[in-house]
Design a protein around this motif. Structure first.
Motif, short mmCIF file in Angstrom:
data_model
loop_
_atom_site.label_atom_id
_atom_site.label_comp_id
_atom_site.label_asym_id
_atom_site.label_seq_id
_atom_site.Cartn_x
_atom_site.Cartn_y
_atom_site.Cartn_z
N GLU A 272 0.78 -1.15 -0.03
CA GLU A 272 0.11 -0.17 0.18
C GLU A 272 0.97 1.32 -0.05
O GLU A 272 0.64 2.12 -0.80
CB GLU A 272 -0.87 -0.06 1.12
CG GLU A 272 -1.82 1.05 1.31
CD GLU A 272 -3.14 0.79 0.67
OE1 GLU A 272 -3.76 2.02 0.07
OE2 GLU A 272 -3.53 -0.03 0.36
N GLU A 273 2.00 1.15 0.83
CA GLU A 273 2.72 2.29 0.88
C GLU A 273 3.37 2.77 -0.44
O GLU A 273 3.56 3.81 -0.93
CB GLU A 273 3.75 2.04 2.00
CG GLU A 273 4.96 2.95 2.03
CD GLU A 273 6.15 2.64 2.86
OE1 GLU A 273 7.37 3.24 2.73
OE2 GLU A 273 6.24 1.68 3.49
N CYS A 274 4.08 1.64 -1.10
CA CYS A 274 4.75 2.09 -2.39
C CYS A 274 3.76 2.19 -3.43
O CYS A 274 3.89 3.01 -4.58
CB CYS A 274 5.49 0.64 -2.74
SG CYS A 274 6.95 0.58 -1.67
N TYR A 275 2.49 1.54 -3.52
CA TYR A 275 1.39 1.76 -4.41
C TYR A 275 0.92 3.43 -4.34
O TYR A 275 0.93 4.05 -5.42
CB TYR A 275 0.25 0.96 -4.13
CG TYR A 275 -0.85 1.56 -5.16
CD1 TYR A 275 -1.10 0.93 -6.45
CD2 TYR A 275 -1.89 2.61 -4.58
CE1 TYR A 275 -2.11 1.33 -7.24
CE2 TYR A 275 -2.90 2.86 -5.58
CZ TYR A 275 -2.82 2.49 -7.03
OH TYR A 275 -4.10 2.77 -7.71
N ASN A 276 0.88 3.84 -3.10
CA ASN A 276 0.52 5.24 -2.95
C ASN A 276 1.49 6.25 -3.11
O ASN A 276 1.37 7.29 -3.92
CB ASN A 276 0.03 5.44 -1.50
CG ASN A 276 -0.85 4.95 -1.13
OD1 ASN A 276 -1.93 4.84 -1.91
ND2 ASN A 276 -1.11 4.69 0.43
N ASP B 92 -1.36 9.07 -10.27
CA ASP B 92 -1.48 8.65 -11.73
C ASP B 92 -1.47 7.33 -12.05
O ASP B 92 -0.63 6.59 -12.29
CB ASP B 92 -0.37 9.38 -12.42
CG ASP B 92 -0.48 9.07 -14.01
OD1 ASP B 92 -1.64 9.14 -14.20
OD2 ASP B 92 0.58 9.44 -14.77
N GLU B 93 -2.79 6.79 -11.89
CA GLU B 93 -3.00 5.27 -11.84
C GLU B 93 -2.81 4.74 -13.21
O GLU B 93 -2.60 5.64 -14.31
CB GLU B 93 -4.30 4.90 -11.31
CG GLU B 93 -4.69 5.24 -10.07
CD GLU B 93 -5.83 4.69 -9.47
OE1 GLU B 93 -6.90 4.18 -10.48
OE2 GLU B 93 -5.90 4.39 -8.24
N GLY C 205 -3.95 -1.21 -20.49
CA GLY C 205 -2.94 -1.67 -21.57
C GLY C 205 -1.85 -0.86 -21.33
O GLY C 205 -0.69 -1.20 -22.11
N GLU C 206 -1.45 -0.14 -20.21
CA GLU C 206 -0.33 0.78 -20.39
C GLU C 206 0.99 -0.06 -19.38
O GLU C 206 0.44 -0.80 -18.77
CB GLU C 206 -0.59 1.92 -19.46
CG GLU C 206 0.68 2.74 -18.85
CD GLU C 206 0.40 3.83 -18.02
OE1 GLU C 206 1.43 4.75 -17.73
OE2 GLU C 206 -0.77 4.07 -17.38
N VAL C 207 2.03 0.05 -20.19
CA VAL C 207 3.21 -0.52 -19.51
C VAL C 207 4.04 0.53 -19.19
O VAL C 207 4.74 0.90 -20.10
CB VAL C 207 3.82 -1.99 -20.53
CG1 VAL C 207 5.14 -2.20 -19.85
CG2 VAL C 207 2.84 -2.86 -20.87
N ASP C 208 4.39 0.73 -17.95
CA ASP C 208 5.09 1.90 -17.56
C ASP C 208 6.43 1.19 -16.82
O ASP C 208 6.25 0.99 -15.44
CB ASP C 208 4.39 2.78 -16.42
CG ASP C 208 5.05 3.79 -16.09
OD1 ASP C 208 6.36 3.99 -16.33
OD2 ASP C 208 4.35 5.26 -15.96
#
Length: 106
Positions: free
Chosen positions: A47-51, A57-58, A62-65
């Motif tokens: 959760e910490e790293c997702y935030n 900017d979710e 199909g996005e590969v970042d």
């Protein structure tokens, strides 16, 4: 050939991240599809790293970042190191307390 310093620890963190991600995909995020599943998996893994990396900017469908994926991995390694260090410190303190209690009973 060994990698740069700390490779063993980051290898352990990477293994832990893969384990958590796999567990999230099998449980918490199993009923979701595509983009929702990706977001859920990142959030569930950390959760910490997702935030820190994705919340503002979710990921788009199909996005590969690769850059943000690298940042997420780096964040996870740092967070995992803090978790491990904290556990070790708590164990060290518990052992010191146990020795102190044992010695005071003599």
């Amino acid at each position: 050939a060994s990698r740069r310093g700390g490779a063993g620890r980051s290898g352990t963190a990477d293994r832990e991240m893969r384990t958590r991600r796999s567990e999230c995909e099998k449980t918490t995020c199993s009923g979701l599809l595509d983009n929702e599943r990706s977001q859920c998996t990142y959030r569930c893994t950390s959760e910490e790293c997702y935030n820190e990396v994705y919340a503002r900017d979710e990921i788009e469908e199909g996005e590969v970042d690769t850059e943000r994926n690298r940042l997420f991995s780096s964040c996870f390694r740092k967070a995992y190191k803090r978790e491990v260090d904290q556990r070790r410190e708590e164990e060290r303190q518990a052992k010191a307390e146990a020795r102190k209690n044992k010695n005071s009973g003599l």
